[in-house]
Design an enzyme around this catalytic site. Structure first.
Site, short mmCIF file in Angstrom:
data_model
loop_
_atom_site.label_atom_id
_atom_site.label_comp_id
_atom_site.label_asym_id
_atom_site.label_seq_id
_atom_site.Cartn_x
_atom_site.Cartn_y
_atom_site.Cartn_z
N LYS A 222 0.87 -1.17 0.00
CA LYS A 222 0.00 0.00 0.00
C LYS A 222 0.91 1.22 0.00
O LYS A 222 1.56 1.53 1.01
CB LYS A 222 -0.91 0.05 1.23
N ASP A 227 3.93 14.09 -5.52
CA ASP A 227 4.96 15.06 -5.93
C ASP A 227 6.37 14.67 -5.48
O ASP A 227 7.27 15.52 -5.44
CB ASP A 227 4.63 16.47 -5.40
N HIS A 396 -6.11 -5.13 12.09
CA HIS A 396 -5.46 -5.30 10.80
C HIS A 396 -4.11 -4.60 10.75
O HIS A 396 -3.43 -4.63 9.72
CB HIS A 396 -6.38 -4.78 9.68
N LYS A 398 -0.20 -3.78 11.18
CA LYS A 398 1.04 -4.57 11.12
C LYS A 398 2.15 -3.72 11.72
O LYS A 398 2.76 -2.88 11.04
CB LYS A 398 1.38 -4.95 9.68
N ASP A 403 12.42 -2.74 21.96
CA ASP A 403 13.19 -2.04 23.01
C ASP A 403 12.85 -0.56 23.13
O ASP A 403 13.70 0.24 23.57
CB ASP A 403 14.70 -2.19 22.76
#
Length: 478
Positions: A222, A227, A396, A398, A403
């Site tokens: 995605k 520009d 959904h 990800k 740390d």
């Protein structure tokens, strides 16, 4: 008639022996090999069809040639900007062994240069994401590049397409690239869009599934670049469900990332490479790589991985991340189907005293992957990994946080498909402030989740165990 059936049986047997030999000699992961051989033995005809559809391997050399051409074409610009891949850049990540090890691997494995002049904004859920997207597209002056795995022709999708048509009428170059398998509804509008001046393309479209070796290789990325200055990536596709408008699905929890600065150059390179693979158009030049303003000091690497990678790429990257962390590993993923090495890394980290927490879906959007994910829970809980089910809606996002120093946002799930079959993209940002921002969302998601307790989980009924084991058996095919 008996001779006819005997001939058909012999031909079928020879085909199965041939396919079985091919699968065996491919020297793939033993689990995948055994799974395919079992399916072929138990369901000869259906198994053969499934293998032809989903099992064949496309050699990396055939997939990587466009990638190398694109890298060569953009190298001159990168050299001028002093942001080309360089081993010396690794020193910028400081004294942390984890940071140095991970950044060096990203450089060598995913050809992901480390850039400093960047700033980012975490976009939590659909409302903030689409508001930022609309604003960036509205302000475009020269070009707009969109690349999506799923782009629905629904309310939000229609609004974006209408805006793109208007920008094209204003003289802005607009290119839309979608995955060729899951966007047939959008393809119906391609003619209309082209007549309006919007350039469109489908990534590896599937016309004849049984004859296509690329059916199982999907573009899961995605990406939006405006520009050459503003870029977006993350987990959200384009569709009403990502705005929680689908009543059947309900609330949708996701994460997107807005980037500005030198890192956008590499989002641009990934898009132009993917566009070139599909259209063979040679689009290049400084117009697509404008000089960045001084925006900040956020160390960033953009990792684009897929079946065209020379190595295991994202699987190796995630493995090194898990084995290099010293304090905490926080993971959010909707689809959790790890390989044995990743399972061992998670268990070892927890047994070593690290705070390892994973948030999985509690409300599944795909039942098979949901049950396959759950088949790994018990052994991880036994090692001390803390696992949660997100119950507010569909998870959904990800995201990975290491740390409180490194934050990772992208399209990559923690599963076999993302590691080996899909074309994916993720941003690795080495900044504690960014990691803390992701942790804010992570802690909120923990409060909207239910922790899975080991003793209670062991008491789950046999029917659930059968679902988990069955889904895990077929997980190499997912």
């Amino acid at each position: 008639m008996s001779i006819f059936f005997a001939t058909i049986s012999l031909i079928t047997l020879l085909q199965l022996v041939f396919l079985g030999s091919v699968i065996f000699l491919e020297n793939r992961d033993p689990t995948r090999t055994i799974t395919w051989l079992l399916i072929l033995g138990a369901l000869p005809v259906l198994g053969a069809l499934l293998y032809l559809l989903f099992g064949r391997v496309v050699r990396k050399r055939r997939l990587s040639r466009h990638k190398q051409v694109r890298l060569e074409q953009t190298e001159e610009i990168m050299v001028d900007r002093q942001i080309r891949p360089s081993a010396e850049d690794v020193d910028q990540v400081g004294d942390s062994p984890m940071n140095k090890k991970l950044s060096r691997l990203l450089l060598n494995d995913a050809n992901a240069p480390l850039t400093l002049n960047n700033r980012s904004e975490v976009l939590t859920n659909g409302k903030k994401t689409f508001r930022a997207l609309f604003s960036a597209i509205e302000n475009a002056k020269d070009h707009i590049h969109l690349e999506y795995y799923i782009f629905h022709n629904d309310a939000i999708g229609g609004d974006i397409l209408n805006l793109l048509v208007r920008k094209a009428s204003e003289g802005v170059t607009v290119r839309v690239l979608v995955d060729g398998l899951g966007n047939r509804s959008l393809e119906k509008r391609f003619g209309e869009l082209r007549r309006a001046g919007v350039e469109t393309a489908g990534f590896y479209p599937v016309r004849f599934p049984f004859l296509s070796k690329r059916l199982n290789l999907r573009n899961h990325r995605k990406i939006v670049v405006v520009d050459g200055r503003v870029g977006f990536l993350g987990g959200l596709n384009v569709g009403d469900e990502y705005l929680s408008r689908n009543k059947k699905i309900g609330f949708w929890r996701d994460t997107f990332l807005k980037l500005e600065g030198d890192s956008v150059n590499f989002l641009q390179t990934v898009f132009l490479n993917d566009w070139n693979v599909v259209t063979e158009e040679d689009i290049k030049g400084p117009l697509y790589y404008p000089q960045s303003l001084q925006l900040g000091c956020q160390l960033t690497q953009i990792a684009a991985t897929g079946p065209d990678s020379d190595w295991g790429s994202m699987l190796q990257i995630f493995f090194v991340a898990l084995t290099s962390a010293e304090k905490t590993i926080y993971i959010e993923t909707p689809y959790f189907i790890p390989d044995e090495g990743s399972v061992m890394a998670l268990k070892t980290a927890a047994l070593s005293g690290l705070d390892v927490r994973i948030i999985l879906q509690g409300v599944p959007d795909h039942k098979l992957t949901y049950w396959a994910s759950h088949s790994y829970i018990e052994e991880l809980l036994e090692s001390g990994v803390r696992i949660y089910r997100y119950t507010k809606g569909v998870l959904h996002a990800k995201v990975m946080i290491l740390d409180s120093e490194i934050g990772v946002v992208g399209s990559t799930n923690f599963d076999i498909r993302s590691f080996s079959l899909n074309f994916e993209i993720s941003a690795f940002i080495y900044e504690s402030a960014f990691a803390h921002r992701l942790e804010q969302d992570f802690y909120q998601d923990l409060s909207d989740s239910q922790e899975i307790e080991l003793e209670e989980y062991k008491l789950r009924p046999l029917s659930i165990r059968i679902k988990e084991s069955s889904a895990r058996l077929f997980s190499p095919l997912l």
